[in-house]
Scaffold this active site. Structure first.
Site, PDB file in Angstrom:
ATOM      1  N   LYS A 238       0.880  -1.174   0.000  1.00 55.03           N
ATOM      2  CA  LYS A 238       0.000   0.000   0.000  1.00 55.03           C
ATOM      3  C   LYS A 238       0.908   1.210   0.000  1.00 55.03           C
ATOM      4  O   LYS A 238       1.675   1.415   0.943  1.00 55.03           O
ATOM      5  CB  LYS A 238      -0.882  -0.003   1.247  1.00 55.03           C
TER       6      LYS A 238
ATOM      7  N   GLY B  56       0.580   8.338   1.596  1.00 52.93           N
ATOM      8  CA  GLY B  56       1.152   9.251   2.586  1.00 52.93           C
ATOM      9  C   GLY B  56       2.361  10.010   2.087  1.00 52.93           C
ATOM     10  O   GLY B  56       2.500  10.284   0.897  1.00 52.93           O
TER      11      GLY B  56
ATOM     12  N   GLY C 190      -5.263  10.720  -1.153  1.00 55.48           N
ATOM     13  CA  GLY C 190      -6.070  11.719  -0.466  1.00 55.48           C
ATOM     14  C   GLY C 190      -5.738  13.158  -0.859  1.00 55.48           C
ATOM     15  O   GLY C 190      -6.626  13.911  -1.285  1.00 55.48           O
TER      16      GLY C 190
ATOM     17  N   ASP D 158      -5.823   0.964   2.080  1.00 52.83           N
ATOM     18  CA  ASP D 158      -5.253  -0.083   2.948  1.00 52.83           C
ATOM     19  C   ASP D 158      -6.054  -1.372   2.803  1.00 52.83           C
ATOM     20  O   ASP D 158      -5.497  -2.462   2.613  1.00 52.83           O
ATOM     21  CB  ASP D 158      -5.301   0.352   4.421  1.00 52.83           C
TER      22      ASP D 158
ATOM     23  N   LYS E 272      -6.037  -0.201   9.895  1.00 56.94           N
ATOM     24  CA  LYS E 272      -4.798  -0.753   9.333  1.00 56.94           C
ATOM     25  C   LYS E 272      -4.496  -2.115   9.965  1.00 56.94           C
ATOM     26  O   LYS E 272      -4.152  -3.084   9.282  1.00 56.94           O
ATOM     27  CB  LYS E 272      -3.614   0.202   9.564  1.00 56.94           C
TER      28      LYS E 272
END
Lengths: 299, 299, 299, 299, 299, 299
Positions: free
Chosen positions: E33, E36, E69, E198, E257
Site C-alpha cells: 500500500k 502518505g 487523499g 489499505d 490498518k
C-alpha cells in the site's frame, strides 16, 4: 437514416438479439442426431449443413451422429437382401451388417463431411471403429408373448454402446474439426455392431457432457394429444415424460427417443431437444431464438 | 547355460541384431501402399497388420494407403454395373464412383482399422474427403492412335492429387494414431475422384517427407530379365530406372509403380521399395534385416 | 520362399514374439542394479550395455545404479589403506570414503556412461550429490553378542537414503537420458555417505514407482535348497520370502537383496527380480521372453 | 533516523547501487574457470561458492569449469606415478589419464557441487562424457628445436574440444541448475582426453554465447610491466593483446589464457576477464561494481 | 588488498548479507500500500520506486495499491466541491466519486506507472474496473448514539471488495509487469465505489496469497505507549493486537490498518507490516535486513 | 410453417447471411477510433458497446482508441483554464496536459471499460504509459505566413507516436481482453504527450497489422461534392484521395483522418473506414452487411 440503411439496420438488430445466445453457447458442445427428412431433402440438407457451419463459426462445437435408413434399404434392395424386423429392430446377419456399414460409412458419412467442407466448415468422418470410438456389445430384442412372458431374441449384430473414446473426440474438437460419426459399434472382439443413431447420439453427448443433445426428427415434437396439433409440449420434465410413457401418450418410435434424452440428461447433458428436421434451419431456430422450437426434455 | 536359456538366448540375439534398425527408424514415417494378395489372403493380412503394429511399438510412424480392386469388382458385379477400361484406367461414371467409395471407405478401410485395433495398434480411417485430406482434379486418359497421335479421353471421375493436408496427418501421428487412408480424392467443387492407390501413397509419402515409401505388390520386385528369376534388381537407381522403362524392360503395370517411386524421391522421400506382399512379414524383412528384400528404387 | 528369406523370416518371427513385451513395457521405468561379474567381464559388460540401449530404443526408461567393490578394493590397496568390516559393512572413515567416491564417481560411473554413449545410447552420470539426488543419514551396524544383546556400532560414513530427488531423474528421463547413478549419499550437512548399491537401486525404484527393479547378481536366483540347482524359485511371494528368511533358507548376502525387493514392492514397484548377471543378455532374457529368468519377488 | 536505521540504510544504498548490474546481467550466462588458490584456500573457496550462488539468485546463469592440478598431483604421488611434461603439457598415458579422471570427476567436482548445494545453490556435476558434453580429439605438443624446426610430439591422451553439447547445458540452466564441469573430453571412439581447464571454459563460453567468461587465476591480471604493479591493464583490446604477446610482455602461462579469451570473443562471448582469485569475492567485485577488477580482454 | 578493492569489498559484503533474503523472497508476491508522505515527498517517492524496481529485478513480484487523499482534496477544492465525513469516511456522492476516480486513475496512477517505467521497471496501471479487477458493493457507515444504539448511514459510493480477479493479476505478474492498482471498485451493476486503499491492498494480498503485505504509513509503527517512542512494537501477534484494540492502545486510524493486516493473515498472507514511509528506502530496509523495521503483525 | 416460426425464420435468415462475414473476420483485429456523437449520445454509446461485444463474441479482436474533447473542455472550463489553438491543435501546457490526462484516463476510459464489462464483454483500460504502450515525441505546429513561409511553433506537450508496444496488446488480445486505449503518449524522458485520437488509432492499427481501421466520425463519410449528399464516396483509392486533398475537395478536419487512413494502409492495415458514428450500430452495418457504409479508403 435512408432506405438502404434501414434494411441493413433490420439485420443488425437480429445480430444484436442473437448476442445472448452467442455468449451462452460459446465453446459449448452440441451433439446433433442428423437423420430423416433433413437428410433426404436437398434444401433441408443444405440448411442443416449451413446451420452447423455457422455454429462452428460462432465458437460452438457441433458433433454429428447420422442415421441412414433409406440408404441402407436402397442398397439392401439393389443387392436383393431381405430384412426381417423384431420389435422394430432390424435382424442383422453378417451380410446385412456389411451393407449397413457400406451405406453409412462409405456413402452417407463422406457425403455429409464433403457438404460441410464445401460450405467452408472443417469436418472429419469417423465410424465407431476409428480409434475404437464406440465400443459396443450385442443387444437382444425382448419379445413379450400373450401371457406377458418375455423372451430374449438373438437378432444378430445389433449392439449397444458401452464406452465412447472421448479423448479422440475432444482432440479433434480442440483442433477445430466437426466430427461426423457413423453409428457403427465395435466389440472388444472386433465384431461390428449396428447401433441406433438416436441412442448413439445420446451416448456421445453423455460421454462429452455436452451442453445440448438435439434429435432431428420428422415430427414437430411431442404432443399431449397426438390428434391436436396445438397440444405440442414445449418443455417436458423427466417425471412427466415417464408418466406420459406409462400412460401410452408417448408411444412407438418416440419412446426410444425420449428415453435416450432422459439417459443423456442422467449422464450430464444440460438440455435435450426433439426438433422437427422438416423445418428449414430448425437448428438455428432452436439455438438462437428465445422461444426455441420443438420439445425440450429436461431434468 | 541350460537348454531353456539357450533357446531364449537365440531370441535375444535377434533383438540385438535389430537394434541398428530400431535406431535408424526411430520416429521415422513409413508410408505403405497395402493391396494385392497381402490384403486378400487372411494369413498374409494378419502378418501385415502385426508388422505395422510392431513398427508403431518401436517408435516408427506407419501410414497406410490401401487399394481394393477385388472388393470394388465384387460389389460392381453384385450390383450388375459394367465397367470399361481405357489404358488400364477404369472409366468411372457417377454410379461406379459411388460403388468405389462404398467398397473402399465403407468396407476395406474399416476392416483394416479394425484389424489393427484388434492387434492392439491404434488406427483411424480417413478418406480424402476427411478434412480435405486429398484434394484432387480430374485426370484424363491419353490414348495414342496408330499414327502416334495422342488424344485426351474423358474417363469420368478418375483423379490425381494436387494437395495433401499434412497438418491433419501429422497431428494424428503425433497423437499415436496409424492413419489408414482410402484413395478417394475430392475436387475443390466437392466432386469425388477415384485415385490410383500407388500414386496416392507416393503423394502422401512425398508430402510427409517420409523416410520410406513401400509398395506391397504381387511380384518379387523388378527383374532385369523377367524370364530369369535370378535377375531381380536389389537396388535400382533413378537413371537406370528411366533407361529400363525406355528399353521396355520395365513395362505394363510396373511402369506407374516405378514412376510413383521416382516422383516420391523427387519430393523428398529417402528411399522407396517395391516388395513382394505374398511373402510373410515382408515389411519386417525389409525394415529389420540387413539384406532387405524386393527392389529398392533410389536417387 | 528361398533360403535367404527363410533365415530372415526366423528373425522376424522373434520380433513378432517380442511384440507383447514391447507393448507391456512401453514408456515404463526399469531400475537396474548393475554390479558383480556383469561389470567385470568385458563380454558381459558389452551385453548389459547393449541390452540397456535396446531397452531405451524400444521406449523403455532404464535407470542404472552401479556398484564397484573391486574398483574400490583395488584403489584402497594401491593407496595402502586398510579396511575392516562389521557385519559385512565396510568401516568407512574419511580417507576410505574419499577413495570410495573417487573409484565410483571418478572411474566406474564415467566408464559406464561412456560405454552406453559409444553404443549410441544417451547416458548421463550422477552421484547422490548432484542436485542432492540421494539425501542420506548415517547408518549404524547392529551387532549381537552371545547373550542376544544388540549394540549399535559407529562404522563411519555408511549411510541410508531418506529422500530421492525424483524431479531431476524424471526430467532427465523425459529428455531421453539414461541416468547412471553412483550410490553416494549426501547428508543435510553435506557429509558423504557410502550406500549399498542394491539398497540404493531399491530406493530409486521405489521413489520412481518403477515397473521393474532388477538386481544383477552372481547367482542364478534363490534356491529352496541351495545344494539342489533344480530348486531355483521362479516366483517368490512376499509371505514365503519372509518365511524362508526366518527358516534360514535365504541367508547371508541374499537377505539384504530380498529385503530391498520387498521394500521396493512396498513403495509401489510393480515387480522385482534377482537375476544372474553372469548369463549373457540376462536383462533381455528376463524382459523379452515369456519364461523370464532368475527369481521374481512379488507381493 | 536512529543509529540502527543508519547502519541498515548504508546497506540498502549498496543494493540500490547494484541495481544497474542486476539489470544488466539478468538471465545472462557467465562461464567461470575455477582453479588455483581460489580452490585451495578454504576461505576463498567459500567466497567463490557464495558469489556463484548469489549470481544464481539474482537471475544470472553461472556455469563452472574447474581445474584440479594439485589434486591430480597429490593422487599421482600417492600412487607413485611419475609425470613428465612437454611444453608445459603433462604427458598423459592411460594410467595417468585414469588418475586425472578420478581426481577431477571423483573428488574435485563432487566437492564443488556439494559446497554449492550446501550454500543452498542447485548444482549438478558433469564430465565431458555425460551426454557427450565435450567431444574432443588428441592434441599434440609442438616443440621447436634450436634451428626453429617444429616437431609434433605425441603426449598421449591430451585433447582439444571440437564440439560442446549445448543442448544439455541449456536444458540444465533452464531448470535452474549450476553445471559444474570437469574438463575431461571424450573422443568419438570413446577415449578419454585431458583438457586444459581454461581452454575448456573458453570453449563452453563460446558455444553458449555467454555474456562473460571469467578466468580465476593467481595473478592480479595482466601488467604492461611485470615489475611494476601499477601497470596493471584494466582493459586490453584484441589488437594490443596480440602485440603484447609478440613483444613478449605477455608470456609463459598467461599466453594460453589470453588466447583462450580471444578465441571466446571470436565465438561470440561479450566480454572476458582474467581475475585474481586470491582476492575475496573477486567474482562479485568484477560483476557488481562499476570499476571492475583484473584485466578485461575485449574485441 | 588496495584501497579501491577495500571499498568495493565493503559493498560485496552487503550483497552477501542480502543473499538469504534474495533466496527467501525469490518469486514471492509482495503487496504494497503506497500512500502518505512516501508519495508526496519527491525524494521518498524516488526511493520507493527504486526499491520496487529492485524487488522486481531480484525476482520478487511487487504489486502496488496506491492512495491519493491529497490529490483528491486538491481537485475537489479546485472544483469547489465540499466534502463531509461520517466516522472518518468521506461521503461520496456522484460528483465526488467522479473526482476521486479522475484524481486516482487519471493522475496518481499514471504518474506512478510512469516513474517505475522511467526507472527501467515494467509497470501497468489498473483500476478496479479493468477486467472487473475489484468487484465491490456499497458499505455503510455505522454510527453509535449516546445510548450505544448503532445506526447504518448511507454515505454514498463508498464500497468494500467482495472479489478480486486474481487471474488478471497473475497473468500480468507472469509476464513481468508490476501492477499498479487504483482502489476503485465496481459493483455488479457497474457503479463505481471508493475503496479504502489499505483495505484494498489487504484484499488483493489475501486473494493472491501474498508472501507479504506492506502498508507504508506516516508513523514509525505501533507503540505500546504512544508517548514513549521507545515502546515501538516490532512483532505484534494477532491475539495481542486484538487486546490492544480492546484496551484502546491501538486507536483511531490505526485500527483499520491493523484489522486489514489481521484479515489478510486470515486469508493466507504470510506476514504483514506497518512501515514508516517517511524513512528513505523503508521497503528495502524491511525486506533485506535482519532486523526489519516498523511493526510486523503476524498470526 | 406457423406464424411464430416465420418470424423466427426471418431472423435465422439474417444469421445465415452474416456467415461469410463471421468467417472473413474470424480472429481478425479491428481497431476502432471511438469519439464524437457516438460517445456523447447515450443510445449510440450503448449501440457501439454492444457492437464491440458482439464482435468479440464472434471471435473478432476489437481494439478501441477513444477521444474525449468534450470531457476535456468541460473539465478545463470548470477549472477555469483557458485554451488556445494553433492550426486546430490545442496548445498544451503542463496544467492543460494534466487535465487532458485526468479527463481521458480517469473518466472517459474507465467509463468505456465499465460499459463493455457491464455488457458482458471483457475490457481493460490502458494509457500510453502502461507498459510504455505509446512512446511519443513532441510535435510542432507548422504555420504558413502570407508569403508561404512556414514556421515551426512550439505548442507544448502535443506529441506524435514513434513506437507502439504490440507485445502488450497481443498478449491481452490473446487472453480475450478488449484493450481500451487513451491517446496519451509518453516520451523516453517520461513526459506526457497529448496525441490526436485518430492518429493514435491509425498507429495502433498499423503496428498490429490490423484487418480494419474504423474511424467513427460525425459525418456520413467523404463527399465528392459536400453540398450534394448523393455524392458520398463508397470506396476511395489512395491515388484519388491524394488528388481530392490537392483539389481541396477533402479539406479541414477530414484531411488528417484521410491521411491517417493512408498511413495505416502503408503500414499494412487491410482496409480503413470513415463511418458515421451517428448512425445506430454503424460498426455492425459496416462489418456484417455486403454493402458496407461510409467511405472505405483503400490502396
Amino acid at each position: 437514416m435512408n432506405k438502404k440503411h434501414e434494411a441493413a439496420w433490420e439485420k443488425t438488430k437480429v445480430l444484436i438479439e442473437a448476442m445472448p445466445y452467442f455468449r451462452q453457447f460459446h465453446g459449448k458442445t452440441v451433439v446433433i442426431k442428423y437423420g430423416g427428412n433433413a437428410m433426404l431433402n436437398e434444401d433441408l440438407k443444405k440448411d442443416v449443413i449451413n446451420d452447423i457451419v455457422l455454429m462452428q463459426l460462432v465458437s460452438m462445437r457441433p458433433v454429428l451422429v447420422h442415421g441412414g435408413g433409406p440408404e441402407i434399404n436402397g442398397l439392401l434392395k439393389k443387392l436383393a437382401i431381405q430384412s426381417s424386423f423384431v420389435n422394430g429392430l432390424r435382424v442383422t446377419d453378417a451380410a446385412t451388417m456389411e451393407v449397413v456399414e457400406m451405406a453409412l460409412v462409405g456413402k452417407v458419412n463422406p457425403s455429409i463431411v464433403n457438404h460441410i467442407n464445401q460450405a467452408n466448415g472443417k469436418a472429419l468422418g469417423l465410424s465407431g471403429k476409428d480409434g475404437n470410438l464406440l465400443v459396443a456389445h450385442q443387444k437382444y430384442a425382448i419379445i413379450t408373448d400373450e401371457k406377458g412372458k418375455t423372451t430374449q431374441v438373438d437378432i444378430g449384430q445389433v449392439g449397444e454402446i458401452e464406452k465412447v473414446n472421448t479423448e479422440l473426440l475432444n482432440s479433434l474438437l480442440e483442433q477445430g474439426y466437426i466430427p461426423v460419426i457413423s453409428p457403427i459399434g465395435v466389440g472388444t472382439d472386433g465384431k461390428s455392431y449396428n447401433i441406433n443413431a438416436d441412442t448413439a447420439a445420446g451416448k456421445v453427448a453423455g460421454a462429452l457432457k455436452a451442453e445440448k443433445l438435439i434429435l432431428l426428427t420428422d415430427v414437430e415434437g411431442i404432443y399431449r394429444d397426438y390428434q391436436d396439433k396445438e397440444s405440442l409440449i414445449s418443455l417436458l420434465h423427466k417425471k412427466e415424460a415417464e408418466e406420459l410413457i406409462k400412460k401410452g401418450v408417448i408411444d412407438g418410435g418416440m419412446i426410444p427417443k425420449v428415453e435416450c434424452c432422459l439417459q443423456a440428461l442422467a449422464e450430464g447433458v444440460v438440455s435435450t431437444h426433439i426438433l422437427d428436421g422438416r423445418l428449414p434451419h430448425s437448428l438455428l431456430l432452436e439455438i438462437f431464438t428465445k422461444e426455441g422450437i420443438g420439445t425440450m426434455v429436461a431434468e
